[in-house]
Motif scaffolding. Sequence first.
Motif, short mmCIF file in Angstrom:
data_model
loop_
_atom_site.label_atom_id
_atom_site.label_comp_id
_atom_site.label_asym_id
_atom_site.label_seq_id
_atom_site.Cartn_x
_atom_site.Cartn_y
_atom_site.Cartn_z
N ARG A 1 -46.19 -29.64 -47.96
CA ARG A 1 -46.97 -28.43 -48.15
C ARG A 1 -46.30 -27.52 -49.16
O ARG A 1 -45.07 -27.50 -49.27
N ARG B 1 -47.22 -23.19 -47.50
CA ARG B 1 -47.80 -23.46 -46.18
C ARG B 1 -49.15 -24.18 -46.24
O ARG B 1 -49.82 -24.32 -45.23
N GLN B 2 -49.55 -24.62 -47.41
CA GLN B 2 -50.84 -25.31 -47.54
C GLN B 2 -50.65 -26.73 -48.10
O GLN B 2 -49.77 -26.93 -48.94
N LEU C 1 -45.56 -34.72 -44.10
CA LEU C 1 -46.49 -33.62 -44.33
C LEU C 1 -45.86 -32.79 -45.44
O LEU C 1 -44.77 -32.24 -45.25
N ILE D 1 -31.60 -30.96 -34.98
CA ILE D 1 -31.14 -29.98 -35.97
C ILE D 1 -32.32 -29.27 -36.66
O ILE D 1 -32.35 -28.04 -36.72
N THR E 1 -42.46 -27.38 -48.27
CA THR E 1 -42.00 -27.86 -46.96
C THR E 1 -42.31 -29.35 -46.82
O THR E 1 -43.44 -29.77 -47.08
N THR F 1 -42.08 -32.34 -44.00
CA THR F 1 -41.85 -32.62 -42.57
C THR F 1 -42.27 -34.06 -42.28
O THR F 1 -43.40 -34.44 -42.61
N PRO F 2 -41.41 -34.86 -41.66
CA PRO F 2 -41.81 -36.25 -41.33
C PRO F 2 -43.00 -36.25 -40.35
O PRO F 2 -43.09 -35.38 -39.49
N GLN G 1 -50.45 -19.26 -40.33
CA GLN G 1 -50.50 -20.69 -40.67
C GLN G 1 -50.67 -21.54 -39.40
O GLN G 1 -51.40 -22.52 -39.39
N ARG H 1 -42.97 -22.24 -52.12
CA ARG H 1 -42.23 -22.62 -50.91
C ARG H 1 -42.69 -24.03 -50.54
O ARG H 1 -43.83 -24.24 -50.14
N GLY I 1 -30.90 -32.93 -41.61
CA GLY I 1 -30.17 -31.69 -41.34
C GLY I 1 -31.01 -30.43 -41.35
O GLY I 1 -30.48 -29.34 -41.24
N GLY I 2 -32.32 -30.57 -41.48
CA GLY I 2 -33.19 -29.39 -41.47
C GLY I 2 -32.86 -28.43 -42.62
O GLY I 2 -32.86 -27.23 -42.46
N ASN J 1 -37.55 -30.78 -43.40
CA ASN J 1 -37.45 -30.77 -41.93
C ASN J 1 -36.98 -32.09 -41.35
O ASN J 1 -37.14 -32.33 -40.14
N ALA K 1 -32.84 -26.02 -45.72
CA ALA K 1 -33.77 -25.01 -46.26
C ALA K 1 -33.00 -24.09 -47.19
O ALA K 1 -32.10 -23.39 -46.74
N ASP K 2 -33.32 -24.12 -48.48
CA ASP K 2 -32.61 -23.23 -49.42
C ASP K 2 -33.38 -23.13 -50.73
O ASP K 2 -34.30 -23.90 -50.99
N ILE L 1 -37.72 -26.72 -48.32
CA ILE L 1 -37.40 -26.91 -46.89
C ILE L 1 -37.65 -28.36 -46.53
O ILE L 1 -38.77 -28.86 -46.67
#
Lengths: 74, 351
Positions: A44, A47-48, A42, B191, A63, A65-66, B106, A61, A11-12, A8, A14-15, A6
Motif C-alpha cells: 500500500r 494506506r491505499q 499487501l 516483532i 507499507t 505486509t505479508p 483506514q 508512505r 523485524g517490523g 511488516n 519502519a523508517d 514500513i
Amino acid sequence: MKIMYINNSGGGFADYMNIEEGTSIAKLFAEKMPHEEAANYLIRVNRQPVPKDYILKENDRVTITPTKIDGARN
Amino acid sequence: MKKHKMHVKAANMLVQALYELKQERLLVIQQKFEGFSCKCSGIPKHSRKYSMAVSRCWYKSAEKIRSRISRDLNDFSHQLEQFINTINAEDIRLPKLGDVVAEMLQIEDEFGEIKFDLKAMTISIITETIALEEITFGSFEIRLYLNDIKKLAFESPYKIIALDPNPAGSDYDVTHPHVSHEKLCEGDGFIPIRKAIQQGRLSDFFTIIVQILQTYNPDSPYVSLDDWEGTSCYDCGYTVSGDDCYYCEECDRDYCSNCSTYCQICDTTVCLGCSYECPGCNKPVCEHCTDVCVECNEQFCKDCLNNEGLCNNCQEQRKEQEDEKLKEESTTPKAEPEIQSDSVGETRISA
C-alpha cells in the motif's frame, strides 16, 4: 527523494529512506524484497492499494505486509 | 461529526497510552542503569581488599576474595549484556494525533467498522469469518486494551475473542489453531505487532493479526486441524485430542486414556475390553501374553505359569500331593522278610 517505508515482516522495520525520482512501487518492492513475490504481500501507498506502475512521490508512505504470517504455539 | 469526535478521543487515548509506554521504557532503562552502576561500584572495594590481603600475606583471605570476584564477574557480564540490550533499544516515536485518526479511518475502509469503548479504553475490529482448510472458526473480535499498552514488553495488550466459536473438540479454550484462552501465539508476527503498536500504526496492527488468523502453521498449532474435531473414544464417547488418544492393537479402535491400558508383559496398548486381568498377579495383559494352565484350565499371564504350564495354585497343589505321597511312603513300615520253612533254599550236595 524521501519516503516512509514500513515492512511488516521480520523485524517490523519502519523508517524514512531515500529513493531515486521516478521509482515505481514495483521497483521498490523488487529492490527491498528481491526473493519475494509481490502476490504474497499487501502493498500500500499512503494506506491505499496502488497499481504496480505507481510512481512514488516525496513523503509517500509505503507499507508492505505479508498475506501469510505464521503463528506459533510458543 | 460525532463519529469523528470518537475517533479523536480514542486517538488521544492511544497517544497517551504510548506516552506511558515510553515512560515505562525509560523507567526500565533507569532500573538497569542503577543495577549496573551498583555492580560497578563493588569493584574498587574488592580491589582494595584483595590488595590488602596480598600485601599482608593473608593468602587464604586473598583466595576467598578472588573467588568472590570471579563469581561477581559472571553476574557482571550478564548484567552488562542486558544493559546493552536495553539501552540500545529504539526510541519510541510518538505518532501525531492526525496520523492515528488517519489509521482509524483506514481501518474502517478495510474492515468495515472500528469499535471504541472509551470507558473500558478499548479499540476493536471484527474480522470476517475465518476458515482454514475447510474448517470454519467464525469471526473474531480483535480487542486492543489501551491501558495495557504500557506493559507491552511483558504481555500482549490485546485479546482475540471468538464471536461464533467453533473450538477444538479436545480443548474448548482453543478457538483457532493459534489462539488459546483468547491469546494469539504470534510466531513470526511477534516483532511486527509490537513495532506497529509502539508506532501507533493501528491499521498495520490489526492487519498483521488478521493475516496470522488467516494462516495455518502446521508445525506449531495448539491443536492441529487434523485433530480439530478430536477423536471420540469408542468405549465412553469422550472426545480426545490426538495426543491423548490410544489405539487398541487388538480391536483396531481409538480409546481415551481411561478406557485403555497396556499389556504389562509386551507393552502393547489395548483397550479395557481386549485386556485380560491375570487372576494370578492381577496385572492387565493382552490376549497374546496369556496361556491356559494345563491342570486347572484357567487363563493366566505367561509370567504366572511355570515351564510345565502350571499356575501357582496348581504348582502348590501338585507339590502338596507329592509331599503327601512322600510322607505316606516314609511312614508305612517295611515288610519283614518271610521266614522260610526248613530245607527251603538248601541244595543237596552229593557225598
